[in-house]
Design a protein around this motif. Structure first.
Motif, PDB file in Angstrom:
ATOM      1  N   PRO A 114      39.847  52.747  50.799  1.00  0.00           N
ATOM      2  CA  PRO A 114      38.432  52.530  50.468  1.00  0.00           C
ATOM      3  C   PRO A 114      38.226  51.879  49.103  1.00  0.00           C
ATOM      4  CG  PRO A 114      38.767  54.736  51.365  1.00  0.00           C
ATOM      5  CD  PRO A 114      40.130  54.153  51.134  1.00  0.00           C
ATOM      6  N   GLY A 115      39.222  52.004  48.224  1.00  0.00           N
ATOM      7  CA  GLY A 115      39.097  51.403  46.895  1.00  0.00           C
ATOM      8  C   GLY A 115      39.290  49.909  46.872  1.00  0.00           C
ATOM      9  N   SER A 116      39.693  49.312  48.002  1.00  0.00           N
ATOM     10  CA  SER A 116      39.803  47.860  48.080  1.00  0.00           C
ATOM     11  C   SER A 116      38.405  47.247  48.054  1.00  0.00           C
ATOM     12  CB  SER A 116      40.518  47.432  49.368  1.00  0.00           C
ATOM     13  OG  SER A 116      41.879  47.777  49.341  1.00  0.00           O
ATOM     14  N   ARG A 117      38.256  46.218  47.276  1.00  0.00           N
ATOM     15  CA  ARG A 117      36.951  45.565  47.187  1.00  0.00           C
ATOM     16  C   ARG A 117      36.730  44.684  48.411  1.00  0.00           C
ATOM     17  NH1 ARG A 117      35.702  43.732  41.015  1.00  0.00           N
ATOM     18  NH2 ARG A 117      35.927  45.782  40.054  1.00  0.00           N
ATOM     19  N   HIS A 118      35.497  44.651  48.907  1.00  0.00           N
ATOM     20  CA  HIS A 118      35.175  43.857  50.093  1.00  0.00           C
ATOM     21  C   HIS A 118      35.350  42.363  49.834  1.00  0.00           C
ATOM     22  CE1 HIS A 118      33.871  47.227  52.504  1.00  0.00           C
ATOM     23  NE2 HIS A 118      33.095  47.638  51.523  1.00  0.00           N
ATOM     24  N   GLU A 119      35.161  41.966  48.563  1.00  0.00           N
ATOM     25  CA  GLU A 119      35.256  40.540  48.256  1.00  0.00           C
ATOM     26  C   GLU A 119      36.707  40.099  48.004  1.00  0.00           C
ATOM     27  OE1 GLU A 119      34.228  42.560  44.263  1.00  0.00           O
ATOM     28  OE2 GLU A 119      33.827  42.820  46.407  1.00  0.00           O
ATOM     29  N   ASN A 120      37.647  41.038  48.039  1.00  0.00           N
ATOM     30  CA  ASN A 120      39.040  40.681  47.817  1.00  0.00           C
ATOM     31  C   ASN A 120      39.549  39.745  48.906  1.00  0.00           C
ATOM     32  OD1 ASN A 120      38.943  42.338  45.626  1.00  0.00           O
ATOM     33  ND2 ASN A 120      40.499  43.764  46.313  1.00  0.00           N
ATOM     34  N   ALA A 121      40.557  38.953  48.548  1.00  0.00           N
ATOM     35  CA  ALA A 121      41.115  37.993  49.498  1.00  0.00           C
ATOM     36  C   ALA A 121      41.579  38.712  50.758  1.00  0.00           C
ATOM     37  CB  ALA A 121      42.288  37.256  48.857  1.00  0.00           C
ATOM     38  N   PRO A 122      41.047  38.354  51.930  1.00  0.00           N
ATOM     39  CA  PRO A 122      41.395  39.069  53.154  1.00  0.00           C
ATOM     40  C   PRO A 122      42.825  38.811  53.617  1.00  0.00           C
ATOM     41  CG  PRO A 122      40.019  37.179  53.664  1.00  0.00           C
ATOM     42  CD  PRO A 122      40.059  37.288  52.172  1.00  0.00           C
ATOM     43  N   ASN A 123      43.488  37.822  53.011  1.00  0.00           N
ATOM     44  CA  ASN A 123      44.850  37.495  53.434  1.00  0.00           C
ATOM     45  C   ASN A 123      45.882  37.875  52.379  1.00  0.00           C
ATOM     46  OD1 ASN A 123      43.867  35.525  51.670  1.00  0.00           O
ATOM     47  ND2 ASN A 123      45.350  34.015  52.373  1.00  0.00           N
ATOM     48  N   LEU A 161      46.382  54.974  40.689  1.00  0.00           N
ATOM     49  CA  LEU A 161      46.129  54.025  39.604  1.00  0.00           C
ATOM     50  C   LEU A 161      46.818  52.673  39.841  1.00  0.00           C
ATOM     51  CD1 LEU A 161      46.200  56.451  36.554  1.00  0.00           C
ATOM     52  CD2 LEU A 161      44.207  55.331  37.565  1.00  0.00           C
ATOM     53  N   PRO A 162      48.072  52.631  40.295  1.00  0.00           N
ATOM     54  CA  PRO A 162      48.650  51.328  40.646  1.00  0.00           C
ATOM     55  C   PRO A 162      47.889  50.628  41.781  1.00  0.00           C
ATOM     56  CG  PRO A 162      50.400  52.910  40.298  1.00  0.00           C
ATOM     57  CD  PRO A 162      49.106  53.687  40.278  1.00  0.00           C
ATOM     58  N   MET A 163      47.415  51.400  42.755  1.00  0.00           N
ATOM     59  CA  MET A 163      46.623  50.812  43.834  1.00  0.00           C
ATOM     60  C   MET A 163      45.325  50.226  43.286  1.00  0.00           C
ATOM     61  SD  MET A 163      47.366  53.839  46.597  1.00  0.00           S
ATOM     62  CE  MET A 163      45.783  53.689  47.388  1.00  0.00           C
ATOM     63  N   ARG A 164      44.699  50.941  42.393  1.00  0.00           N
ATOM     64  CA  ARG A 164      43.478  50.452  41.751  1.00  0.00           C
ATOM     65  C   ARG A 164      43.779  49.182  40.956  1.00  0.00           C
ATOM     66  NH1 ARG A 164      38.215  49.443  41.647  1.00  0.00           N
ATOM     67  NH2 ARG A 164      37.240  49.770  39.617  1.00  0.00           N
ATOM     68  N   THR A 165      44.910  49.163  40.293  1.00  0.00           N
ATOM     69  CA  THR A 165      45.334  47.983  39.536  1.00  0.00           C
ATOM     70  C   THR A 165      45.445  46.772  40.450  1.00  0.00           C
ATOM     71  OG1 THR A 165      46.551  49.338  37.936  1.00  0.00           O
ATOM     72  CG2 THR A 165      47.189  47.033  38.108  1.00  0.00           C
ATOM     73  N   LEU A 166      46.078  46.950  41.598  1.00  0.00           N
ATOM     74  CA  LEU A 166      46.256  45.852  42.539  1.00  0.00           C
ATOM     75  C   LEU A 166      44.924  45.433  43.160  1.00  0.00           C
ATOM     76  CD1 LEU A 166      49.564  47.041  44.217  1.00  0.00           C
ATOM     77  CD2 LEU A 166      49.274  45.043  42.745  1.00  0.00           C
ATOM     78  N   ALA A 167      44.077  46.401  43.467  1.00  0.00           N
ATOM     79  CA  ALA A 167      42.763  46.079  44.035  1.00  0.00           C
ATOM     80  C   ALA A 167      41.950  45.230  43.064  1.00  0.00           C
ATOM     81  CB  ALA A 167      42.010  47.361  44.385  1.00  0.00           C
ATOM     82  N   LEU A 168      42.046  45.543  41.786  1.00  0.00           N
ATOM     83  CA  LEU A 168      41.321  44.764  40.786  1.00  0.00           C
ATOM     84  C   LEU A 168      41.908  43.368  40.632  1.00  0.00           C
ATOM     85  CD1 LEU A 168      40.752  47.524  38.077  1.00  0.00           C
ATOM     86  CD2 LEU A 168      39.008  46.423  39.485  1.00  0.00           C
ATOM     87  N   ALA A 206      53.316  47.546  34.456  1.00  0.00           N
ATOM     88  CA  ALA A 206      54.462  46.952  35.148  1.00  0.00           C
ATOM     89  C   ALA A 206      54.058  46.431  36.527  1.00  0.00           C
ATOM     90  CB  ALA A 206      55.585  47.981  35.270  1.00  0.00           C
ATOM     91  N   VAL A 207      53.236  47.205  37.231  1.00  0.00           N
ATOM     92  CA  VAL A 207      52.748  46.795  38.551  1.00  0.00           C
ATOM     93  C   VAL A 207      51.898  45.530  38.423  1.00  0.00           C
ATOM     94  CG1 VAL A 207      51.169  47.435  40.427  1.00  0.00           C
ATOM     95  CG2 VAL A 207      52.864  49.084  39.589  1.00  0.00           C
ATOM     96  N   GLU A 208      50.996  45.528  37.466  1.00  0.00           N
ATOM     97  CA  GLU A 208      50.102  44.392  37.270  1.00  0.00           C
ATOM     98  C   GLU A 208      50.891  43.123  36.945  1.00  0.00           C
ATOM     99  OE1 GLU A 208      45.940  43.812  34.976  1.00  0.00           O
ATOM    100  OE2 GLU A 208      47.607  44.468  33.709  1.00  0.00           O
ATOM    101  N   GLU A 209      51.850  43.230  36.038  1.00  0.00           N
ATOM    102  CA  GLU A 209      52.619  42.052  35.619  1.00  0.00           C
ATOM    103  C   GLU A 209      53.484  41.523  36.759  1.00  0.00           C
ATOM    104  OE1 GLU A 209      54.756  43.299  32.178  1.00  0.00           O
ATOM    105  OE2 GLU A 209      52.937  43.531  30.950  1.00  0.00           O
ATOM    106  N   PHE A 210      54.092  42.436  37.520  1.00  0.00           N
ATOM    107  CA  PHE A 210      54.927  41.982  38.641  1.00  0.00           C
ATOM    108  C   PHE A 210      54.085  41.257  39.683  1.00  0.00           C
ATOM    109  CE2 PHE A 210      56.675  42.533  42.879  1.00  0.00           C
ATOM    110  CZ  PHE A 210      57.981  42.112  42.723  1.00  0.00           C
ATOM    111  N   ALA A 211      52.969  41.857  40.078  1.00  0.00           N
ATOM    112  CA  ALA A 211      52.127  41.269  41.118  1.00  0.00           C
ATOM    113  C   ALA A 211      51.540  39.940  40.670  1.00  0.00           C
ATOM    114  CB  ALA A 211      51.013  42.242  41.507  1.00  0.00           C
ATOM    115  N   ALA A 212      51.233  39.823  39.380  1.00  0.00           N
ATOM    116  CA  ALA A 212      50.650  38.587  38.871  1.00  0.00           C
ATOM    117  C   ALA A 212      51.639  37.423  38.934  1.00  0.00           C
ATOM    118  CB  ALA A 212      50.179  38.784  37.431  1.00  0.00           C
ATOM    119  N   ARG A 213      52.942  37.731  38.934  1.00  0.00           N
ATOM    120  CA  ARG A 213      53.961  36.679  38.969  1.00  0.00           C
ATOM    121  C   ARG A 213      54.261  36.190  40.383  1.00  0.00           C
ATOM    122  NH1 ARG A 213      56.526  40.080  35.085  1.00  0.00           N
ATOM    123  NH2 ARG A 213      57.939  40.858  36.701  1.00  0.00           N
ATOM    124  N   LEU A 214      53.760  36.874  41.393  1.00  0.00           N
ATOM    125  CA  LEU A 214      54.019  36.455  42.765  1.00  0.00           C
ATOM    126  C   LEU A 214      53.248  35.188  43.084  1.00  0.00           C
ATOM    127  CD1 LEU A 214      53.873  39.892  44.641  1.00  0.00           C
ATOM    128  CD2 LEU A 214      55.899  38.637  43.880  1.00  0.00           C
TER     129      LEU A 214
END
Length: 200
Positions: A11-20, A40-47, A185-193
């Motif tokens: 439920p913490g995923s934003r509706h406007e987030n990329a659907p793919n 908190l890591p999930m929230r980080t990724l959702a943001l 660490a989660v934020e930095e890793f995901a941002a590099r993908l």
């Protein structure tokens, strides 16, 4: 009760987030997605724009056989693929969830492995054979963490000082600092993908 897995969009995923742009979260045996080391890591990724999907285990209290536990974790991955008609673009796993390492390696998926089971030979072997980007994050006081095994995987590691398998240290300020280190660490890793294309 037969072991089961349920898969839901967080439920913490934003509706406007990329659907793919999907991340599949595989929690620990008793460490659910409501607890801070996953929430908190999930929230980080959702943001960051990720759609977050979570697995929930049930009926696993008496599940002691490692192969059976791994089969349940893999079932969660396969359920996601069947339901979505695609693979996740990222896997975030904790403890028991890191037994998905073989399936993830077979599908060349990026992954963030938190409190990985480095005391399980098969898990270490599967972590080491993945060709996709991956990151290990663990606590220095986690009984499942092993420096030598982490080095054998060849993967970059982030170690949270004083944290145990539940990200606890016994001091709330230290725990908050550790969770901040985890999320960074989660934020930095995901941002590099690589960005996911519309066809992804």
């Amino acid at each position: 009760m037969e072991p089961k897995v349920e898969l839901n969009r967080w439920p913490g995923s934003r509706h406007e987030n990329a659907p793919n742009r999907h991340v599949l979260v595989l929690p620990g045996r008793g460490y659910t997605v409501q607890l801070p080391g996953l929430h908190l890591p999930m929230r980080t990724l959702a943001l960051q724009g990720w759609q977050v999907w979570t697995a929930t285990w049930s009926g696993i209290d008496g599940l002691g056989d490692l192969e059976a536990v791994e089969a349940l974790v893999v079932r969660a991955c396969e359920t996601f693929e069947q339901r979505m008609g695609r693979l996740p673009h990222l896997v975030l796993a904790k403890s028991m969830g890191t037994l998905a390492a073989g399936w993830v390696a077979d599908h060349d998926l990026p992954a963030i492995w938190t409190t990985p089971l480095l005391n399980v030979e098969g898990c270490v072997r599967d972590l080491a054979r993945s060709a996709a980007p991956a990151l290990l994050i663990g606590g220095s006081d986690d009984s499942s963490w092993d420096d030598a095994a982490a080095a054998m995987t060849g993967l970059p590691s982030v170690i949270v000082p004083g944290a145990d398998h539940s990200w606890e240290t016994g001091h709330w300020r230290e725990e908050l600092a550790g969770l901040e280190q985890l999320c960074e660490a989660v934020e930095e890793f995901a941002a590099r993908l690589q960005p996911v294309t519309s066809a992804g």
